[in-house]
Scaffold this motif. Structure first.
Motif, PDB file in Angstrom:
ATOM      1  N   GLY A 338      62.373  11.518  46.426  1.00  0.00           N
ATOM      2  CA  GLY A 338      62.619  10.169  45.930  1.00  0.00           C
ATOM      3  C   GLY A 338      63.713  10.123  44.876  1.00  0.00           C
ATOM      4  N   LEU A 339      63.861   8.960  44.267  1.00  0.00           N
ATOM      5  CA  LEU A 339      64.857   8.805  43.218  1.00  0.00           C
ATOM      6  C   LEU A 339      64.518   9.629  41.988  1.00  0.00           C
ATOM      7  N   ALA A 340      63.278  10.060  41.873  1.00  0.00           N
ATOM      8  CA  ALA A 340      62.902  10.960  40.794  1.00  0.00           C
ATOM      9  C   ALA A 340      63.716  12.245  40.853  1.00  0.00           C
ATOM     10  N   CYS A 341      64.031  12.687  42.075  1.00  0.00           N
ATOM     11  CA  CYS A 341      64.788  13.926  42.257  1.00  0.00           C
ATOM     12  C   CYS A 341      66.263  13.675  42.541  1.00  0.00           C
ATOM     13  N   PHE A 342      66.599  12.489  43.028  1.00  0.00           N
ATOM     14  CA  PHE A 342      67.980  12.190  43.365  1.00  0.00           C
ATOM     15  C   PHE A 342      68.709  11.453  42.252  1.00  0.00           C
ATOM     16  N   GLY A 343      68.055  10.508  41.606  1.00  0.00           N
ATOM     17  CA  GLY A 343      68.745   9.594  40.732  1.00  0.00           C
ATOM     18  C   GLY A 343      69.281   8.423  41.530  1.00  0.00           C
ATOM     19  N   GLU A 344      69.911   7.483  40.830  1.00  0.00           N
ATOM     20  CA  GLU A 344      70.318   6.220  41.438  1.00  0.00           C
ATOM     21  C   GLU A 344      71.815   6.208  41.702  1.00  0.00           C
ATOM     22  N   ALA A 345      72.193   6.231  42.987  1.00  0.00           N
ATOM     23  CA  ALA A 345      73.571   5.992  43.431  1.00  0.00           C
ATOM     24  C   ALA A 345      73.467   4.768  44.335  1.00  0.00           C
ATOM     25  N   VAL A 346      73.651   3.595  43.763  1.00  0.00           N
ATOM     26  CA  VAL A 346      73.146   2.341  44.310  1.00  0.00           C
ATOM     27  C   VAL A 346      73.471   2.086  45.781  1.00  0.00           C
ATOM     28  N   PRO A 347      74.737   2.107  46.219  1.00  0.00           N
ATOM     29  CA  PRO A 347      74.993   1.757  47.620  1.00  0.00           C
ATOM     30  C   PRO A 347      74.564   2.820  48.613  1.00  0.00           C
TER      31      PRO A 347
END
Length: 394
Positions: A338-347
């Protein structure tokens, strides 16, 4: 006619500090290689817009098409905040279903600044982001915390429950080669991390990241004729808005899921997104084997489990505590990490979820495979009425 994912690719996520186009091109080339389709055969490129990367980001479809080498393909660009990637996929799918395209490449990439995402500079009185940040102090972590407090008040959720979501996702992401953070966490570590917006600690909230994801879409007929191995069907793409009985048209919108509306909605915004996806796919929530949901904060994951009807209201904590949402459980959630491991790259993030489910349904998610997965669902919450859910099946 049906539309399939013929190939998927990603650029690893991190904090690389390079041009977003570089990330997108790598993801695109990986997706094309995965599909076995040549770039010259792509007749549509849909880019996910990235507002932080200048004019090239605003015309992302053209940017990626140029970077890959002009081949005569049509281009389109989509923006829906965190739901951008799903909206881009929907654009490509619609053209294929209409018989106006045979092979579509969908790409999302981003380069983000350090820290929490900030609003555009200057005084922007018509910009809802500027209004909620500058006038209300309502940064993203602040309203994440309001969601978390709501769960605590309604269902008895605890800070330990939220921390356990991070622990689960961190363990899932350990073997994911595209994940930025590949380190196990403990409940104690999460609770000892700095408090950002009570009750959420730093490790409860996802970082901002650079990264990219891409998919190649074709019709099922095209995939058969060209011998594409193990395509995954796009069974539904939902980008619906909520339905309210009354509207007020002259009120500002100050939060990402608020509306200038009165009365009780038929369903909440997020429930509407999931329900529309199930109806289009002709399936029931009980048919879902794996879910990739929007975990910008740990508490949001618990909300989404219920919004997608994977359990009843107020039962998400019980599923978490019983291990039902972890690998090997009844309904694994965010096996990618999830974003917990990826972080936010919005598009890129909604496309990244589709990549993960594609690999899961093909049995290629090494080290994090959900055994026997045949149906997967995604969920994203964008800004001001934007949201998405994608269902894939084999």
């Amino acid at each position: 006619m049906s539309v399939v994912i013929a190939g998927a690719g990603m650029h690893p996520w991190g904090k690389w500090g390079r041009n977003f186009t570089e990330y997108g091109v790598r993801a695109a080339r990986e997706a094309l290689q995965d599909s076995g389709i040549a770039w010259a055969d792509v007749d549509l490129v849909v880019g996910g817009e990235t507002v932080r990367n200048g004019y090239a980001g605003y015309v992302a479809g053209s940017t990626f098409a140029q970077a890959l080498g002009w081949n005569g393909a049509r281009i389109a660009t989509s923006y829906a905040a965190c739901a951008t990637g799903a909206q881009a996929i929907d654009t490509a799918r619609a053209r294929i279903l209409a018989g106006m395209s045979e092979v579509a490449l969908v790409v999302g990439a981003d380069t983000t600044p350090k820290g929490f995402l900030a609003p555009n500079a200057g005084e922007r009185w018509n910009d809802p982001d500027w209004l909620r940040f500058r006038l209300l102090g309502m940064t993203n972590p602040a309203y994440f915390a309001l969601y978390a407090r709501r769960r605590m008040d309604l269902y008895g959720a605890t800070a330990e429950d939220f921390a356990q979501v991070k622990v689960k996702n961190a363990k899932h992401g350990l073997t994911n080669p595209n994940a930025r953070f590949r380190k196990e966490s403990s409940v104690e570590e999460v609770l000892a991390s700095p408090m950002v917006s009570d009750p959420l600690h730093l490790l409860d909230i996802c970082a901002t990241s650079d990264g990219a994801a891409a998919v190649v879409l074709t019709s099922a007929d095209y995939a058969r004729k060209h011998g594409i191995a193990s395509p995954v069907t796009v069974a539904a793409v939902s980008t619906v808005t909520p339905t309210f009985p009354n509207t007020v048209i002259d009120m500002p919108l100050l939060a990402t899921d608020s509306s200038a509306l009165t009365g009780v909605p038929e369903r909440t915004f997020k429930e509407s997104i999931g329900q529309a996806a199930y109806e289009e796919a002709g399936i029931d929530p009980s048919d879902v084997d794996v879910a990739e949901v929007y975990d910008l904060s740990t508490a949001l994951e618990l909300d989404w489990i219920e919004d997608l009807q994977l359990c009843k209201r107020g039962e998400a904590e019980a599923l978490l505590r019983a291990g039902d949402t972890t690998l090997g459980g009844r309904i694994p959630v965010n096996p990618s990490g999830g974003l917990a491991c990826f972080g936010e790259a919005v598009p890129a993030q909604a496309i990244a979820q589709v990549c993960e489910l594609t690999w899961q349904l093909q049995g290629r998610a090494e080290g994090r495979q959900v055994e026997g997965a045949r149906v997967g669902i995604t969920a994203n919450q964008g800004l001001f009425g934007h949201g998405s859910s994608v269902i894939l099946s084999v």
